[in-house]
Write a protein that holds these residues in place. Structure first.
Motif, PDB file in Angstrom:
ATOM      1  N   LEU A 133       0.824  -1.209   0.000  1.00  0.00           N
ATOM      2  CA  LEU A 133       0.000   0.000   0.000  1.00  0.00           C
ATOM      3  C   LEU A 133       0.857   1.259   0.000  1.00  0.00           C
ATOM      4  O   LEU A 133       0.410   2.321  -0.379  1.00  0.00           O
ATOM      5  CB  LEU A 133      -0.939   0.005   1.208  1.00  0.00           C
ATOM      6  CG  LEU A 133      -2.059  -1.057   1.170  1.00  0.00           C
ATOM      7  CD1 LEU A 133      -2.922  -0.979   2.416  1.00  0.00           C
ATOM      8  CD2 LEU A 133      -2.914  -0.910  -0.076  1.00  0.00           C
ATOM      9  N   HIS A 134       2.074   1.136   0.490  1.00  0.00           N
ATOM     10  CA  HIS A 134       3.008   2.261   0.381  1.00  0.00           C
ATOM     11  C   HIS A 134       4.432   1.733   0.457  1.00  0.00           C
ATOM     12  O   HIS A 134       4.659   0.564   0.797  1.00  0.00           O
ATOM     13  CB  HIS A 134       2.730   3.343   1.441  1.00  0.00           C
ATOM     14  CG  HIS A 134       2.870   2.872   2.870  1.00  0.00           C
ATOM     15  ND1 HIS A 134       4.088   2.674   3.464  1.00  0.00           N
ATOM     16  CD2 HIS A 134       1.931   2.544   3.801  1.00  0.00           C
ATOM     17  CE1 HIS A 134       3.912   2.253   4.710  1.00  0.00           C
ATOM     18  NE2 HIS A 134       2.600   2.160   4.943  1.00  0.00           N
ATOM     19  N   HIS A 135       5.359   2.618   0.177  1.00  0.00           N
ATOM     20  CA  HIS A 135       6.758   2.247   0.046  1.00  0.00           C
ATOM     21  C   HIS A 135       7.331   1.539   1.287  1.00  0.00           C
ATOM     22  O   HIS A 135       8.222   0.712   1.184  1.00  0.00           O
ATOM     23  CB  HIS A 135       7.547   3.530  -0.238  1.00  0.00           C
ATOM     24  CG  HIS A 135       9.001   3.307  -0.426  1.00  0.00           C
ATOM     25  ND1 HIS A 135       9.513   2.752  -1.575  1.00  0.00           N
ATOM     26  CD2 HIS A 135      10.065   3.542   0.395  1.00  0.00           C
ATOM     27  CE1 HIS A 135      10.821   2.658  -1.453  1.00  0.00           C
ATOM     28  NE2 HIS A 135      11.191   3.133  -0.277  1.00  0.00           N
ATOM     29  N   TRP A 136       6.832   1.906   2.498  1.00  0.00           N
ATOM     30  CA  TRP A 136       7.478   1.408   3.723  1.00  0.00           C
ATOM     31  C   TRP A 136       6.780   0.219   4.363  1.00  0.00           C
ATOM     32  O   TRP A 136       7.082  -0.139   5.489  1.00  0.00           O
ATOM     33  CB  TRP A 136       7.625   2.552   4.744  1.00  0.00           C
ATOM     34  CG  TRP A 136       8.558   3.604   4.239  1.00  0.00           C
ATOM     35  CD1 TRP A 136       9.909   3.605   4.347  1.00  0.00           C
ATOM     36  CD2 TRP A 136       8.213   4.768   3.515  1.00  0.00           C
ATOM     37  NE1 TRP A 136      10.431   4.710   3.726  1.00  0.00           N
ATOM     38  CE2 TRP A 136       9.414   5.443   3.216  1.00  0.00           C
ATOM     39  CE3 TRP A 136       7.003   5.327   3.058  1.00  0.00           C
ATOM     40  CZ2 TRP A 136       9.444   6.633   2.485  1.00  0.00           C
ATOM     41  CZ3 TRP A 136       7.036   6.518   2.348  1.00  0.00           C
ATOM     42  CH2 TRP A 136       8.240   7.155   2.069  1.00  0.00           C
ATOM     43  N   CYS A 137       5.816  -0.396   3.668  1.00  0.00           N
ATOM     44  CA  CYS A 137       5.192  -1.610   4.208  1.00  0.00           C
ATOM     45  C   CYS A 137       6.274  -2.687   4.341  1.00  0.00           C
ATOM     46  O   CYS A 137       6.940  -3.002   3.358  1.00  0.00           O
ATOM     47  CB  CYS A 137       4.141  -2.147   3.238  1.00  0.00           C
ATOM     48  SG  CYS A 137       2.661  -1.150   3.107  1.00  0.00           S
ATOM     49  N   PHE A 138       6.435  -3.226   5.542  1.00  0.00           N
ATOM     50  CA  PHE A 138       7.389  -4.341   5.665  1.00  0.00           C
ATOM     51  C   PHE A 138       6.783  -5.536   6.383  1.00  0.00           C
ATOM     52  O   PHE A 138       7.466  -6.309   7.051  1.00  0.00           O
ATOM     53  CB  PHE A 138       8.718  -3.892   6.281  1.00  0.00           C
ATOM     54  CG  PHE A 138       8.642  -3.360   7.695  1.00  0.00           C
ATOM     55  CD1 PHE A 138       8.269  -2.044   7.938  1.00  0.00           C
ATOM     56  CD2 PHE A 138       8.975  -4.172   8.782  1.00  0.00           C
ATOM     57  CE1 PHE A 138       8.220  -1.549   9.239  1.00  0.00           C
ATOM     58  CE2 PHE A 138       8.928  -3.686  10.080  1.00  0.00           C
ATOM     59  CZ  PHE A 138       8.546  -2.369  10.313  1.00  0.00           C
ATOM     60  N   CYS A 139       5.479  -5.721   6.186  1.00  0.00           N
ATOM     61  CA  CYS A 139       4.775  -6.850   6.805  1.00  0.00           C
ATOM     62  C   CYS A 139       5.403  -8.190   6.428  1.00  0.00           C
ATOM     63  O   CYS A 139       5.405  -9.130   7.210  1.00  0.00           O
ATOM     64  CB  CYS A 139       3.298  -6.823   6.432  1.00  0.00           C
ATOM     65  SG  CYS A 139       3.032  -6.774   4.654  1.00  0.00           S
ATOM     66  N   GLY A 140       5.964  -8.258   5.219  1.00  0.00           N
ATOM     67  CA  GLY A 140       6.551  -9.509   4.744  1.00  0.00           C
ATOM     68  C   GLY A 140       7.725  -9.976   5.589  1.00  0.00           C
ATOM     69  O   GLY A 140       8.141 -11.135   5.496  1.00  0.00           O
TER      70      GLY A 140
END
Ligand SMILES: Cc1cc2nc3c(=O)[nH]c(=O)nc-3n(C[C@H](O)[C@H](O)[C@H](O)COP(=O)(O)OP(=O)(O)OC[C@H]3O[C@@H](n4cnc5c(N)ncnc54)[C@H](O)[C@@H]3O)c2cc1C
Ligand code: SF4
Ligand code: SF4
Lengths: 273, 318
Positions: B129-136
């Motif tokens: 959803l945005h550049h800083w998503c790091f859920c992975g």
């Protein structure tokens, strides 16, 4: 003996009556409460006045019939507490935290070192020792205050002198006053003393700087870090590990402390800043 | 568990149905994107991450714990209606689970009361959803009653609980399928940004300094974080003077007064120590205690940080 802890709501305090209010020194007083609280020396309670707020206060007694709290007037809650009198009610919950290791140090010699209001929780330890005197070896007390006017628990001092090695010092005394005791930081008395680290444990409570200097002296005298116990003060609201204000790195002052064995908290304290 | 299928064209009908089962709360775009009661299904907005997370519904910014009336303690009894959340992302869901752990540890009745009658319906992101998503990077669990997986013409709905399945059956809009949700479907591409490591040894590392120096202690990060749960207790006297309210309010470890004690003494006096405390609580201390990181990798605290302090870069370099 009971505990003032609600299962339904950990924030819920209990209404308790004040049995007695004693002025200790100019800005410090003791409240004696009508509750036989089951607790360890060094533990604390949350004390509150509806509409004013709540604050943590160490238990300064050790009795199966009442509870005493010695309070320094410093802000909203403590100033309002000081205006209460015999027969008034306040709200209390607790006890909380880990106290001083009275069981683990059984059979040992003890050194208690307190500064200012930090003597209050140690008075709880001394009251415990009064009742269990034969379980311990020699007991040295080092209590430091700012001036003769700040000396707490003067009424107890004759008894303490009889039972223990009592050392009291004040940072400064007015010239020409009637005070004849020691003048100088408590560290000087500690340094001069013949304490031996053998079978000894030290329990400290006071301003962070004072504790730091005392720990240095104890270590010079051969005390190991695991023989030293300190009580930490941090801002806290819940007192049971939920509000997170009192965290010292990953440890909670209200749960894992306020009394910590020095070797187990030293690095955290050093790194915190 | 079972998987159901809903035609894309039936989503509005399904939302209308949900609205009849309880209060339906879903992302809408107003001044900001936020979780709000969904009055009209066409208001549903799924193109961006919500600016404000769902946390306030369970852990409100201000909550009365109880009141004092003439020295008597009166618990707050307000009937809580059933609430159905739709459109929670995998990070939003995990955040709720982590707050369940934080408040559950103390059997907190004030949190439990608001959390109790809820149904959580998730919506899996197909792209970040945005550049800083790091859920992975965060090994987020399956924590939902139902989870929607978008396909070209329909949604696959993964059932996570019996109450979720009951709801689907009752709607009569979905049919059961033998298809299973694959592992790949649950992972958002390009979100494995953070190299997770034992931060314990790295507290005093110089690597933090240059970036962390930029922090202005505005507390945007802790306010918008879906997992931050630090709070304080205060008494409030309404003008009527009739009753005193004991309240719980949010607080921020990024502010100096968070750890000030008598004698004008503040622990974690420097901004960088406060910044590090937040990161360590999120990515180290909570795990040491509960076995799972508090942070869920939503990236809000980087995206909305005015000087945009990207701590992922720092940690990856350690
Ligand atoms: C475990 C523990 C045991 C304590 N035992 C005693 C004791 O036996 N006797 C005693 O006089 N004091 C004790 N204190 C300190 C006492 O809690 C604070 O002085 C008190 O909370 C100040 O409240 P106030 O409303 O009067 O002051 P405020 O008006 O709130 O503030 C005055 C100052 O006290 C600080 N403060 C406020 N709330 C707290 C808090 N909850 N914890 C620590 N500091 C705070 C503020 O940052 C400010 O610098 C103890 C503190 C802790 C954490
Ligand atoms: S949002 Fe950024 S600048 Fe503001 S307190 Fe958090 S880290 Fe500091
Ligand atoms: S710490 Fe930042 S990335 Fe982690 S959950 Fe909170 S806002 Fe999201």
């Amino acid at each position: 003996m009971k505990q003032l802890l609600s299962k339904a709501d950990p924030y819920r305090p209990f209404k308790i009556e004040i049995l007695e209010r004693r002025q200790e020194v100019k800005d410090t007083f003791t409240l004696k409460l009508d509750v036989p609280l089951k607790h360890d020396p060094g533990q604390f309670v949350q004390l509150s006045i509806p509409g004013i707020g709540e604050c943590p206060i160490s238990i300064s007694s050790y009795s199966s019939s009442f509870l005493e709290l010695t309070i320094h007037e410093i802000g909203m809650v403590t100033n309002t507490l000081s205006k209460l009198k015999k027969g008034d009610t306040i709200f209390v919950r607790g006890p909380y935290g880990k106290g001083y290791p009275m069981k683990e140090t059984k059979g040992k010699n003890l050194v208690l070192i307190g500064g200012g209001c930090g003597v209050a929780p140690l008075k709880g330890v001394v009251s415990y020792l009064d009742k269990h005197r034969h379980d311990y070896g020699t007991i040295d007390l080092f209590f430091g205050y700012r001036s003769p006017e700040h000396i707490l628990f003067k009424d107890e001092m004759p008894t303490w002198k009889e039972l223990y090695k009592l050392n009291v010092s004040v940072d400064k005394a007015p010239t020409g006053g009637c005070y004849t005791g020691n003048v100088g930081f408590i560290t000087q008395l500690l340094e001069k003393s013949q304490l031996s680290p053998q079978r000894n444990a030290a329990m400290l409570c006071g301003p962070p700087v004072m504790m730091k200097f005392c720990i240095d002296i104890l270590q010079k005298k051969g005390f190991h870090e695991d023989q030293i116990y300190i009580s930490a003060e941090r801002l806290m609201y819940c007192a049971f590990g939920e509000c997170c204000h009192c965290m010292i790195k990953g440890k909670f002052t209200c749960l894992d402390g306020p009394v910590f064995r020095y070797d187990q908290i030293k690095e955290d304290l050093n790194e915190e800043h | 568990m079972a998987v159901y299928v809903l035609k894309k064209g039936d989503l509005e009908k399904f939302l209308l149905f949900l609205g009849k089962q309880g209060e339906l709360i879903a992302p809408v775009k107003k001044d900001e994107v936020r979780f709000e009661p969904l009055k009209d299904p066409t208001d549903l907005y799924l193109d961006e991450q919500t600016y404000i997370p769902a946390k306030q519904y369970f852990f409100p910014q201000e909550q009365v714990l109880f009141t004092f009336q003439d020295d008597m303690i009166i618990p707050v009894v307000a009937p809580i209606k059933k609430r159905i959340f739709f459109g929670l992302r995998r990070c939003d869901l995990a955040a709720i689970q982590h707050q369940d752990i934080a408040f559950g540890e103390h059997n907190d009745p004030h949190y439990k009361k608001l959390r109790k009658s809820t149904i959580l319906i998730g919506y899996q992101c197909t792209k970040k959803l945005h550049h800083w998503c790091f859920c992975g990077s965060m090994d987020l669990p399956d924590f939902y009653d139902l989870m929607f997986f978008e396909q070209e013409h329909h949604y696959q709905i993964d059932v996570g609980s019996a109450q979720g399945e009951t709801l689907l059956k009752k709607s009569k809009l979905c049919r059961k399928t033998v298809v299973r949700i694959s592992k790949e479907q649950k992972i958002v591409p390009d979100t494995n940004l953070l190299q997770r490591k034992d931060l314990g040894k790295h507290y005093s590392s110089k690597a933090w300094d240059s970036l962390v120096k930029k922090c202005i202690s505005c507390a945007a990060c802790t306010t918008l974080c879906p997992t931050c749960y630090c709070h304080e207790i205060k008494d409030d006297v309404p003008v009527s003077l009739k009753e005193v309210q004991r309240k719980r309010t949010w607080s921020s470890c990024q502010l100096k007064e968070f750890s000030g004690v008598a004698g004008n003494y503040t622990f974690r006096e420097s901004r960088s120590s406060r910044f590090k405390h937040r990161i360590f609580h999120q990515l180290q201390y909570f795990r040491e205690k509960h076995g799972v990181d508090l942070c869920v990798g939503c990236g809000r605290c980087i995206k909305h940080c005015p000087p945009r302090i990207d701590f992922i870069k720092v940690i990856n370099k350690l």
